[in-house]
Design a protein around this motif. Structure first.
Motif, PDB file in Angstrom:
ATOM      1  N   PHE A   1       1.527  24.278 -19.166  1.00 50.01           N
ATOM      2  CA  PHE A   1       2.819  23.915 -18.590  1.00 50.01           C
ATOM      3  C   PHE A   1       3.965  24.750 -19.163  1.00 50.01           C
ATOM      4  N   ASN A   2       3.787  25.253 -20.393  1.00 48.22           N
ATOM      5  CA  ASN A   2       4.794  26.167 -20.952  1.00 48.22           C
ATOM      6  C   ASN A   2       4.728  27.548 -20.308  1.00 48.22           C
ATOM      7  N   ALA A   3       3.565  27.880 -19.724  1.00 43.89           N
ATOM      8  CA  ALA A   3       3.407  29.188 -19.081  1.00 43.89           C
ATOM      9  C   ALA A   3       4.065  29.191 -17.701  1.00 43.89           C
ATOM     10  N   HIS A   4       4.195  28.011 -17.117  1.00 38.09           N
ATOM     11  CA  HIS A   4       4.776  27.913 -15.780  1.00 38.09           C
ATOM     12  C   HIS A   4       6.275  28.217 -15.845  1.00 38.09           C
ATOM     13  N   PRO A   5       6.788  29.064 -14.931  1.00 36.81           N
ATOM     14  CA  PRO A   5       8.203  29.476 -15.011  1.00 36.81           C
ATOM     15  C   PRO A   5       9.184  28.301 -14.980  1.00 36.81           C
ATOM     16  N   THR A   6       8.850  27.246 -14.241  1.00 37.50           N
ATOM     17  CA  THR A   6       9.741  26.077 -14.235  1.00 37.50           C
ATOM     18  C   THR A   6       9.453  25.191 -15.444  1.00 37.50           C
ATOM     19  N   GLY A   7       8.181  25.037 -15.745  1.00 37.50           N
ATOM     20  CA  GLY A   7       7.787  24.219 -16.897  1.00 37.50           C
ATOM     21  C   GLY A   7       8.326  24.759 -18.198  1.00 37.50           C
ATOM     22  N   GLU A   8       8.489  26.083 -18.240  1.00 33.84           N
ATOM     23  CA  GLU A   8       8.981  26.760 -19.442  1.00 33.84           C
ATOM     24  C   GLU A   8      10.359  26.231 -19.878  1.00 33.84           C
ATOM     25  N   MET A   9      11.113  25.689 -18.886  1.00 37.88           N
ATOM     26  CA  MET A   9      12.454  25.183 -19.207  1.00 37.88           C
ATOM     27  C   MET A   9      12.402  24.008 -20.177  1.00 37.88           C
ATOM     28  N   ASN A  10      11.244  23.344 -20.271  1.00 43.72           N
ATOM     29  CA  ASN A  10      11.090  22.219 -21.200  1.00 43.72           C
ATOM     30  C   ASN A  10      10.101  22.544 -22.319  1.00 43.72           C
ATOM     31  N   LYS A  11       9.967  23.839 -22.582  1.00 41.97           N
ATOM     32  CA  LYS A  11       8.999  24.313 -23.561  1.00 41.97           C
ATOM     33  C   LYS A  11       9.181  23.661 -24.940  1.00 41.97           C
ATOM     34  N   ALA A  12      10.437  23.634 -25.407  1.00 43.72           N
ATOM     35  CA  ALA A  12      10.714  23.127 -26.753  1.00 43.72           C
ATOM     36  C   ALA A  12      10.286  21.666 -26.911  1.00 43.72           C
ATOM     37  N   GLU A  13      10.484  20.868 -25.837  1.00 44.29           N
ATOM     38  CA  GLU A  13      10.111  19.451 -25.906  1.00 44.29           C
ATOM     39  C   GLU A  13       8.619  19.301 -26.149  1.00 44.29           C
ATOM     40  N   ARG A  14       7.823  20.099 -25.414  1.00 47.40           N
ATOM     41  CA  ARG A  14       6.361  20.009 -25.557  1.00 47.40           C
ATOM     42  C   ARG A  14       5.923  20.518 -26.922  1.00 47.40           C
ATOM     43  N   LEU A  15       6.545  21.620 -27.360  1.00 43.31           N
ATOM     44  CA  LEU A  15       6.169  22.164 -28.677  1.00 43.31           C
ATOM     45  C   LEU A  15       6.488  21.156 -29.776  1.00 43.31           C
ATOM     46  N   ASN A  16       7.651  20.511 -29.674  1.00 39.48           N
ATOM     47  CA  ASN A  16       7.986  19.505 -30.687  1.00 39.48           C
ATOM     48  C   ASN A  16       7.007  18.335 -30.636  1.00 39.48           C
ATOM     49  N   ALA A  17       6.550  18.006 -29.434  1.00 39.70           N
ATOM     50  CA  ALA A  17       5.591  16.894 -29.307  1.00 39.70           C
ATOM     51  C   ALA A  17       4.274  17.223 -30.031  1.00 39.70           C
ATOM     52  N   ILE A  18       3.800  18.474 -29.911  1.00 37.22           N
ATOM     53  CA  ILE A  18       2.528  18.799 -30.578  1.00 37.22           C
ATOM     54  C   ILE A  18       2.725  19.139 -32.055  1.00 37.22           C
ATOM     55  N   MET A  19       3.989  19.209 -32.498  1.00 34.87           N
ATOM     56  CA  MET A  19       4.244  19.410 -33.933  1.00 34.87           C
ATOM     57  C   MET A  19       4.331  18.063 -34.650  1.00 34.87           C
ATOM     58  N   ASP A  20       4.177  16.989 -33.897  1.00 34.62           N
ATOM     59  CA  ASP A  20       4.213  15.660 -34.493  1.00 34.62           C
ATOM     60  C   ASP A  20       2.853  15.352 -35.142  1.00 34.62           C
ATOM     61  N   ASP A  21       2.787  14.269 -35.905  1.00 37.11           N
ATOM     62  CA  ASP A  21       1.541  13.878 -36.566  1.00 37.11           C
ATOM     63  C   ASP A  21       0.407  13.734 -35.551  1.00 37.11           C
TER      64      ASP A  21
ATOM     65  N   LEU B   1      16.400  21.366  -5.246  1.00 37.65           N
ATOM     66  CA  LEU B   1      16.735  22.416  -6.209  1.00 37.65           C
ATOM     67  C   LEU B   1      16.393  23.810  -5.679  1.00 37.65           C
ATOM     68  N   GLY B   2      15.774  23.869  -4.521  1.00 39.40           N
ATOM     69  CA  GLY B   2      15.378  25.165  -3.984  1.00 39.40           C
ATOM     70  C   GLY B   2      14.105  25.660  -4.632  1.00 39.40           C
ATOM     71  N   PRO B   3      13.644  26.845  -4.239  1.00 40.77           N
ATOM     72  CA  PRO B   3      12.399  27.362  -4.799  1.00 40.77           C
ATOM     73  C   PRO B   3      12.583  27.740  -6.266  1.00 40.77           C
ATOM     74  N   GLY B   4      11.518  27.555  -7.048  1.00 41.13           N
ATOM     75  CA  GLY B   4      11.567  27.910  -8.468  1.00 41.13           C
ATOM     76  C   GLY B   4      11.326  29.392  -8.656  1.00 41.13           C
ATOM     77  N   PRO B   5      11.424  29.881  -9.903  1.00 40.88           N
ATOM     78  CA  PRO B   5      11.142  31.294 -10.165  1.00 40.88           C
ATOM     79  C   PRO B   5       9.683  31.638  -9.874  1.00 40.88           C
ATOM     80  N   ARG B   6       9.436  32.889  -9.541  1.00 45.36           N
ATOM     81  CA  ARG B   6       8.063  33.309  -9.241  1.00 45.36           C
ATOM     82  C   ARG B   6       7.276  33.516 -10.521  1.00 45.36           C
ATOM     83  N   MET B   7       5.957  33.394 -10.387  1.00 42.78           N
ATOM     84  CA  MET B   7       5.085  33.558 -11.538  1.00 42.78           C
ATOM     85  C   MET B   7       4.345  34.885 -11.390  1.00 42.78           C
ATOM     86  N   PRO B   8       4.332  35.732 -12.415  1.00 45.07           N
ATOM     87  CA  PRO B   8       3.585  36.991 -12.296  1.00 45.07           C
ATOM     88  C   PRO B   8       2.091  36.722 -12.056  1.00 45.07           C
TER      89      PRO B   8
END
Lengths: 246, 209
Positions: A180-200, A129-136
Motif C-alpha cells: 500500500f505504500n508503493a501505491h501512488p495514492t496509498g503513498e500519501m499515508n505512508k508515514a501512518e503505516r510505517l509508524n504502525a509497524i514500528m509499534d510493539d 477527487l478525480g483520477p489518482g496519480p499513475r503508477m509506473p
C-alpha cells in the motif's frame, strides 16, 4: 490410502491422532480425501467416529482458508495432490493459531494485524477527487506480486518468532504495508503505516530466519518487503526523532 | 498530532535497533581490535606484552572500557538473551540455510556470553585485583587442554556471532534489501568469519608451546 489426522474436539481439549483408510481415486487432493472421510466417518480400526472438521472455500489456492500442515509442511490442502504425497499422509492444524476444531483454525489475528497496519488506501470523501496519480509499469509488476497474499497464515506458521511468547504480527501484514505504500495514492499515508509497524509486535520482531519467503505458496518476496521496510523505517525513525517537513 | 504519532510507537523498535547497532558499533569493532592486537602473540612474548601494555596504558582507560565495552556489551547480552529465548527454533521442520543461521546465532550468542563472562573474570577482573595480564598468564591458562578447547569453542562462537550478526545488521537497517545483495552479503560475512577465525586460532596456538 492412509491418513493420520491430528484432531481436537474443542478449543480447550487436548488433541489426539486418529488414523483413516480410504479407497484411492485418481486426481484426489487432500480436500476430496477429507470429503471421503466425511461421507463415511469410520477410522482405520473400524470404529464409527465424528467427521473431521476443516475449512475450505475457493478450492484453487487463492482464498487461503484451507491451510494446514500436510506431511510436516504448512500449505493449502486444495493444491495438495494425494498422488504426490508420501503415505501415510499426516494432517495437522496450524497450531500457531487457536484451533477451533480438528483442522479448523482461527486466523483472526491476521485480519486484526491488517487493521492495525492500515492495509488500505483511504479515498472516501464527500466529493469526487478525480483520477489518482499513475503508477509506473515496472512498479506495478512487483506490487502485483505482493497483492497475491491471501492471508493464509503459512508464513506465520513457519516463522520462529511468531509464537505464544511473542506479539509479532508476522510477515504477511508487513508485506501489505509495502504494497500500500508503493501505491501512488496509498503513498500519501505512508508515514501512518510505517509508524504502525514500528509499534510493539511489529517489524523489529523479525529475526531474519527467512522461513516465510521459503514457505509462501504464492512466492511473495516477503523478506525483500521486510528489508525494504527496514530501510523505510530507518528514515521514518529519524524523521520522528529529529522532525521533518516532508 | 505529530507528537501523538510518535507516542504511538512502542519501545520495541528502538530497543531492537539499538541492540543491532551496539552489536556492531562499538562491541563488534572492539572485538576486531581485540583479536588483532592479541595476534601480536604470534610474534612472541615480548611483542604481545608490549601491545598489551600499550592498550592498558591508554588514557581514560576506565571511561573507554565503560562506554565502548561494558555498557554496550551488557545491554547487548541481556536483551540478546531475551530475544534468544523468545524464539521457537524450528530447524527440524524448516531446514533452510538462513533458518539454521537464525538458530546458530542464538546458540552462539549464549555460548559467547558464557565464554566472555569467564574470560572477563579470568583476565580483566583479576587485573583489577592486581594480577598482571601478560603472555605468561595466557600461557598458564592454556596449559590446560580443557581450557584450550573452551577457548577455541568460545572464540569461534564469538567470531561466528559477530560475522552472522553483521549480516543481519545490514538487513535490519535496510542496507541490503534485494535477494542478490543479501546473497553477496552472506559471502562477504563468511569471509569475515574465516579471516577472524584464522587470526584468533593462530593467537590461541601462539600461547601453547
Amino acid at each position: 490410502m492412509k491418513f493420520k489426522i491430528t484432531r481436537q474436539d474443542n478449543p480447550d481439549t487436548p488433541s489426539y491422532v486418529e488414523e483413516f483408510e480410504i479407497p484411492h481415486r485418481p486426481n484426489m487432493n487432500v480436500i476430496s480425501a477429507l470429503m471421503e472421510i466425511r461421507r463415511n466417518p469410520v477410522n482405520s480400526k473400524g470404529e464409527a467416529t465424528t467427521p473431521v472438521s476443516w475449512e475450505m472455500n475457493c478450492l484453487e489456492e487463492v482464498c487461503g482458508a484451507c491451510s494446514m500442515i500436510i506431511n510436516g509442511k504448512p500449505r493449502q490442502s486444495c493444491t495438495a495432490l494425494v498422488d504426490k504425497l508420501e503415505q501415510p499422509i499426516t494432517l495437522e492444524p496450524m497450531k500457531t493459531f487457536p484451533v477451533v476444531r480438528d483442522l479448523s483454525i482461527d486466523r483472526s489475528r491476521m485480519f486484526d494485524a491488517l487493521k492495525k497496519v492500515k492495509a488500505w488506501i483511504p479515498i472516501d470523501g464527500t466529493y469526487d477527487l478525480g483520477p489518482g496519480p499513475r503508477m509506473p509499469e515496472t512498479k506495478r509488476q512487483w506490487a502485483y506480486e505482493l497483492s497475491k497474499c491471501m492471508t493464509c497464515g503459512v508464513c506465520l506458521e513457519a516463522c520462529p518468532n511468531v509464537n505464544s511468547k511473542s506479539e509479532f504480527i508476522g510477515p504477511a501484514p508487513l508485506s501489505q504495508v509495502r504494497l500500500f505504500n508503493a501505491h501512488p495514492t496509498g503513498e500519501m499515508n505512508k508515514a501512518e503505516r510505517l509508524n504502525a509497524i514500528m509499534d510493539d509486535g511489529g517489524l523489529a520482531n523479525c529475526g531474519n530466519s527467512q522461513n516465510c519467503v521459503q514457505s509462501c505458496p504464492k512466492g511473495i518476496p516477503l523478506t525483500t518487503s521486510i528489508a525494504a521496510l527496514n530501510r523505510d523505517t530507518t528514515f521514518q525513525s529519524f524523521k520522528n526523532f529529529f522532525g521533518s517537513d516532508r | 498530532m505529530k507528537g501523538a504519532t510518535i507516542m504511538a510507537v512502542g519501545r520495541d523498535f528502538a530497543i531492537r535497533r539499538l541492540h543491532s547497532l551496539l552489536g556492531v558499533i562499538p562491541v563488534g569493532l572492539f572485538l576486531v581490535q581485540h583479536l588483532v592486537v592479541n595476534h601480536f602473540a604470534t610474534g612472541g612474548a615480548e611483542s604481545f606484552n608490549k601491545a598489551a601494555h600499550f592498550m592498558e596504558s591508554l588514557p581514560f582507560r576506565l571511561v573507554l572500557e565503560t562506554f565502548v565495552i561494558y555498557l554496550p556489551l551488557l545491554f547487548h547480552a541481556v536483551y540478546g538473551l531475551y530475544i534468544a529465548f523468545q524464539a521457537k527454533n524450528n530447524t527440524t521442520r524448516y531446514g533452510y540455510f538462513r533458518n539454521w543461521m537464525f538458530t546458530l546465532q542464538r546458540v552462539s550468542g549464549v555460548i559467547t556470553l558464557i565464554f566472555v563472562a569467564w574470560h572477563v573474570w579470568e583476565t580483566r577482573v583479576q587485573a583489577a585485583f592486581g594480577a598482571d595480564v601478560n603472555f605468561s598468564m595466557m600461557e598458564d591458562i592454556l596449559s590446560n587442554p580443557f581450557m584450550v578447547a573452551f577457548y577455541l569453542i568460545g572464540v569461534l562462537s564469538t567470531v561466528f556471532h559477530f560475522a552472522n550478526g553483521l549480516w543481519s545488521f545490514f538487513v535490519s537497517w535496510g542496507l541490503t534489501v534485494s535477494p542478490r545483495s543479501q546473497r553477496i552479503s552472506t559471502y562477504v560475512t563468511l569471509g569475515v568469519f574465516i579471516a577472524l577465525s584464522i587470526v584468533s586460532v593462530r593467537t590461541i596456538f601462539a600461547f601453547i608451546q
